[in-house]
Design a protein around this motif. Structure first.
Motif, PDB file in Angstrom:
ATOM      1  N   SER A  62       0.580  -1.290   0.065  1.00 26.66           N
ATOM      2  CA  SER A  62       0.281   0.425   0.279  1.00 26.66           C
ATOM      3  C   SER A  62       0.787   1.424  -0.387  1.00 26.66           C
ATOM      4  O   SER A  62       0.082   2.167  -0.832  1.00 26.66           O
TER       5      SER A  62
ATOM      6  N   LEU B  33       2.210   2.028  -3.543  1.00 22.42           N
ATOM      7  CA  LEU B  33       1.366   2.346  -4.536  1.00 22.42           C
ATOM      8  C   LEU B  33       0.745   3.637  -4.365  1.00 22.42           C
ATOM      9  O   LEU B  33      -0.186   4.302  -4.802  1.00 22.42           O
TER      10      LEU B  33
ATOM     11  N   THR C  86       0.014   6.437  -6.816  1.00 23.36           N
ATOM     12  CA  THR C  86      -0.497   7.382  -7.167  1.00 23.36           C
ATOM     13  C   THR C  86      -1.396   8.966  -6.530  1.00 23.36           C
ATOM     14  O   THR C  86      -1.339   9.840  -6.954  1.00 23.36           O
TER      15      THR C  86
ATOM     16  N   LEU D 129      -4.727   1.982 -10.239  1.00 22.91           N
ATOM     17  CA  LEU D 129      -4.078   1.865  -9.611  1.00 22.91           C
ATOM     18  C   LEU D 129      -4.104   2.354  -8.058  1.00 22.91           C
ATOM     19  O   LEU D 129      -3.529   1.972  -7.259  1.00 22.91           O
TER      20      LEU D 129
ATOM     21  N   TYR E   6      -4.791   0.794  -4.731  1.00 21.87           N
ATOM     22  CA  TYR E   6      -4.396   1.102  -3.828  1.00 21.87           C
ATOM     23  C   TYR E   6      -5.840   1.213  -2.434  1.00 21.87           C
ATOM     24  O   TYR E   6      -5.042   0.366  -0.976  1.00 21.87           O
TER      25      TYR E   6
ATOM     26  N   THR F 126       7.936  -2.202  -6.615  1.00 24.99           N
ATOM     27  CA  THR F 126       6.629  -1.467  -6.521  1.00 24.99           C
ATOM     28  C   THR F 126       5.670  -2.802  -7.315  1.00 24.99           C
ATOM     29  O   THR F 126       4.994  -3.949  -6.296  1.00 24.99           O
TER      30      THR F 126
ATOM     31  N   PHE G 297       3.666  -5.830  -5.554  1.00 25.86           N
ATOM     32  CA  PHE G 297       2.462  -6.241  -6.223  1.00 25.86           C
ATOM     33  C   PHE G 297       1.678  -7.185  -6.708  1.00 25.86           C
ATOM     34  O   PHE G 297       0.723  -7.548  -6.764  1.00 25.86           O
TER      35      PHE G 297
END
Lengths: 328, 493
Positions: B205, B208, B212, B233, B237, B430, B434
């Motif tokens: 999290s 992300l 964002t 995303l 997130y 990332t 993810f």
């Protein structure tokens, strides 16, 4: 004789198995973290030997081998640039160990390192640069400085308080990259250029080198108008004072040398700060901080870095303060 | 206190020990004490409002129970009012408390005298849980709880106190009453859930969020393709952050011996919006269905009524997220999308024979169709989430305009590293975190499947894999020591 047998119920066994599982997973994880830390820090060894901050190793070794009574100085680079150790030894008759190397280590680091060898008759002089009294400032370390300064000298890491370790561990990823870069190209030998074998600064620092511009980006003004001492810091210093006194030594505060034009505040603000420091931590303030405000000619390159003449002036003033306090 | 406070590392073992050292039927007592400590750790005064809410709804439940009993026995109502009136009074007054905290600032600012009324953290969930208790009594799902301390332990249940999942009284209260379950709780599952939630929050999290927030702060600095990817995303997130919190909460609850249900069931595997909202924030949706949608008539009074109720629930859900207009728009868009989906589905069902390909071939494979539908759901949800993530309706429309301005060169010339500050390492980290998260979540889409697979692993791996996750969490937590914001996304609701 009735034997009382303690049999565990299935629920207890379930709980016990669970606790053992959590402990084993946690132990494995902590072991992995420690292993990764040691691996990254210990090998290759002495990569940052040419850096300024690695000089802390020399100063630490000097601390360990210097018997009591002695003078131990805590602070930042203002202590390195602002104290003529040979002169102070001459004035006081005591050997001097100067752990004040770089404020970017964080004030807590030299303070904790000093605990390695404090003995009867020692005087520990806390000469922290301004701002340490603010919330969280005292405990904020520069993980890059600590890791590159201590480098592969693992015995030094035992002095780092537990609460500081997350900052170091969190930096490990970046440290790995920096170490690889530095190993490939260590650059010039800054440490060898600046310091002698005893750890004394041998850099030529003529007076009048600093031309201070208060509007410049790197002006670094020092705001002393807020004289409150953060509770955690006061608590820590009180504990440190008790440690020092338990080992038969004394702890005192003094002021760092500061360019007068860089001060945001007045002399009264400085004195109020000194008074607060004394009452909050129970540590005597042996100097008049306003007297350590010097004009530009006594500085070399920053608001805290004295020229040789400035260092001599500051050292004599400090010696005089110590004489008044201790009656040398 | 929250789950990521260092002090929680000491608090939870102490709470765990206190709860398990107490005989089962009295465990609500140390649980209540732990919940008060958890909630009021920094500022004990914040416990006043929830305490008042607790006493109010407990008294309301008691009064409602007596009125319902009188009604069943044909006696006069002991408090002069019928059960329906009593229920509405206590239920709505409880909700009003929430509305006051949420909207007092908005309306007072509109009237020219701004009032800064900060709601205690988690108040929404506290009020929903206590209001839901009243609803359960009214629906005769359980009798009123006579023991106010046990009731308080239910309402203040600290694992789910701050951001849910909202607990239904018929599911949690019997556990607090010490009623036996069919199987003992699997504490190890709780620990694994807890660990997985911490990983999702600290590692996935956080990464992300960095992407964002950079794009939403300055969409004009990014291409339309980058904005579209950032919108997608963003929805992930929000999912990762909230689902991770729910896993942490469920894990803690399970370790304490009071298992709670899942709050998310791999919503992005949904092939319709209806399915998506059945899998997303399950406890909140269930609360709205039981306490708003069904009392309004639900689906019982025809299609128009159903559409009205659906839209109303989504608008209310949007308004609950915040008084700002963009939240309400977000809710409305979701409601409208649901209605539109149903209308389309209905129309397609009527024309099904037309779209069926002849036997000789041409029909899209069901798997491809399934993934296309999932992609469509993802796109619709992500575009709507723009209104959730933006600071205002205007910003959201600006963002949307940026996406709609996509041209072919934007797509062919798109550089993913632009979303990560042009740092390739950050992008790879990332993406790896993810994708790993999604892979494990995919294993969880069938309830219990991931856990069963895990339990079949050799003992060494059953210890090593969680140890690796915990190691990554330690590094991620340490890397964030310089950062101050560990608050979960849903704390502000």
């Amino acid at each position: 004789m009735r034997h009382l047998s303690r049999s565990r119920t299935p629920a207890h066994k379930n709980l016990l198995r669970f606790l053992l599982y959590v402990l084993s997973v946690s132990a494995l994880a902590l072991g992995a973290v420690a292993g990764i830390f040691l691996f990254l820090v210990a090998r290759p060894a002495d990569v940052f030997d040419h850096s300024y901050q690695s000089e802390i190793q020399v100063r630490y070794r000097k601390l360990l081998r210097t018997g009591s009574p002695k003078i131990i100085i805590l602070g930042g680079s203002s202590a390195t640039y602002g104290i003529d150790e040979a002169l102070l030894e001459e004035e006081t008759g005591l050997p001097v160990v100067n752990l004040g190397l770089y404020a970017s280590f964080g004030d807590v680091i030299p303070t904790e390192l000093s605990k390695a060898n404090i003995g009867p008759g020692d005087i520990v002089i806390a000469a922290y640069e301004y701002g340490w009294n603010k919330e969280d400032n005292f405990d904020t370390v520069g993980p890059d400085m600590v890791l590159s300064g201590f480098d592969s000298h693992l015995s030094m890491y035992r002095h780092i308080p537990l609460r500081i370790w997350p900052q170091l561990i969190g930096y490990l990823g970046t440290f790995r990259e920096k170490k690889a870069q530095y190993a490939a190209d260590p650059g010039e030998d800054i440490r060898g250029t600046l310091f002698d074998e005893e750890g004394r600064l041998i850099l030529s620092r003529p007076s009048g080198s600093l031309h201070y511009d208060p509007d410049a980006e790197n002006a670094n003004p020092q705001d002393v108008t807020d004289s409150r001492i953060a509770d955690d810091t006061a608590r820590y210093l009180r504990r440190y004072r008790r440690f020092v006194e338990k080992h038969g030594a004394q702890l005192v505060f003094t002021a760092p040398p500061l360019l007068d034009k860089a001060l945001v505040g007045t002399a009264e603000d400085l004195r109020a700060l000194a008074a607060n420091e004394e009452s909050a931590a129970g540590i005597p303030y042996i100097s008049d901080p306003a007297a350590y405000l010097y004009p530009e000619e006594y500085f070399y390159d920053t608001v805290y870095h004295c020229s040789e003449e400035g260092a001599a002036l500051r050292t004599r003033m400090l010696a005089e303060d110590l004489r008044r306090f201790r009656g040398f | 206190m929250n789950f990521l406070d260092p002090v929680f590392l000491f608090f939870f073992p102490a709470a765990f020990a206190a709860v398990h050292a107490t005989p089962r039927r009295y465990r609500y007592l140390p649980l209540l004490a732990a919940s008060c400590l958890f909630y009021g750790w920094r500022t004990p005064a914040v416990t006043v409002i929830p305490l008042l809410c607790t006493v109010w709804t407990w008294a309301g439940g008691a009064a409602l129970g007596k009125a319902m009993q009188a009604e069943a026995e044909g006696r006069a109502f002991p408090f002069l009012f019928s059960p329906n009136v009593l229920f509405r009074f206590f239920f709505l007054s409880n909700i009003l408390l929430l509305a006051v905290f949420k909207y007092a600032g908005f309306f007072s600012a509109a009237l020219g005298c701004p009032l800064d009324l900060a709601a205690p953290v988690g108040l929404s969930f506290y009020i929903f849980q206590s209001s839901g208790y009243l609803g359960s009594i009214r629906r005769r799902e359980l009798p009123p709880e006579r023991n106010i301390l046990r009731y308080a332990a239910f309402v203040s249940f600290f694992p789910t106190l701050l951001s849910g999942p909202i607990q239904r009284a018929p599911e949690l209260l019997p556990q607090l009453q010490g009623k036996s379950r069919t199987a003992p709780p699997d504490y190890r599952t709780g620990f694994l859930l807890f660990l997985w939630g911490i990983f999702g929050k600290l590692v996935v999290s956080a990464k992300l969020s960095a992407v964002t927030s950079a794009v939403f702060a300055s969409p004009d600095s990014f291409s339309g393709a980058a904005c579209l990817l950032a919108a997608i995303l963003l929805s992930f997130y929000i999912y990762v952050d909230f689902a991770s919190y729910s896993d942490i909460a469920a894990g803690c609850a399970c370790m304490l011996g009071f298992p709670v249900g899942a709050n998310f069931r791999t919503p992005f595997l949904s092939s319709s919006l209806k399915e998506f909202w059945n899998r997303w924030h399950i406890s909140l949706n269930r609360w709205f269905i039981e306490n708003v949608y069904i009392p309004l008539g639900g689906s019982r009074k025809g299609a128009l009524c159903r559409y009205r109720n659906v839209l109303f629930v989504f608008l209310l859900s949007g308004a609950w997220h915040g008084s700002a207009g963009h939240f309400v728009v977000w809710g409305g868009l979701n409601g409208a999308a649901m209605i539109l989906e149903e209308l389309l589905a209905s129309a397609l069902r009527k024309k099904q024979s037309v779209i069926e390909a002849p036997e000789s071939g041409g029909r899209l494979s069901s798997a491809l169709l399934l993934w296309l539908r999932r992609l469509a759901v993802l796109l619709v949800v992500s575009l709507n989430f723009i209104f959730f993530g933006a600071a205002s309706v205007r910003d959201a429309l600006r963002f949307l305009a940026r996406i709609l301005s996509i041209r072919l060169p934007d797509i062919t010339g798109f550089m993913p590293t632009s979303l990560f500050g042009w740092d390739r390492n950050v992008m790879y980290q990332t993406a790896a975190a993810f994708l790993f998260f999604l892979l494990v979540q995919y294993q969880r889409h069938e309830e219990g499947a991931a856990l069963r697979r895990f339990q079949r692993l050799p003992a060494v791996l059953r210890h090593m894999l969680p140890a690796v996750i915990l190691t990554l969490c330690i590094f991620a937590a340490c890397a964030q020591t310089a950062r101050t914001n560990t608050a979960f996304l849903y704390y502000r609701f």
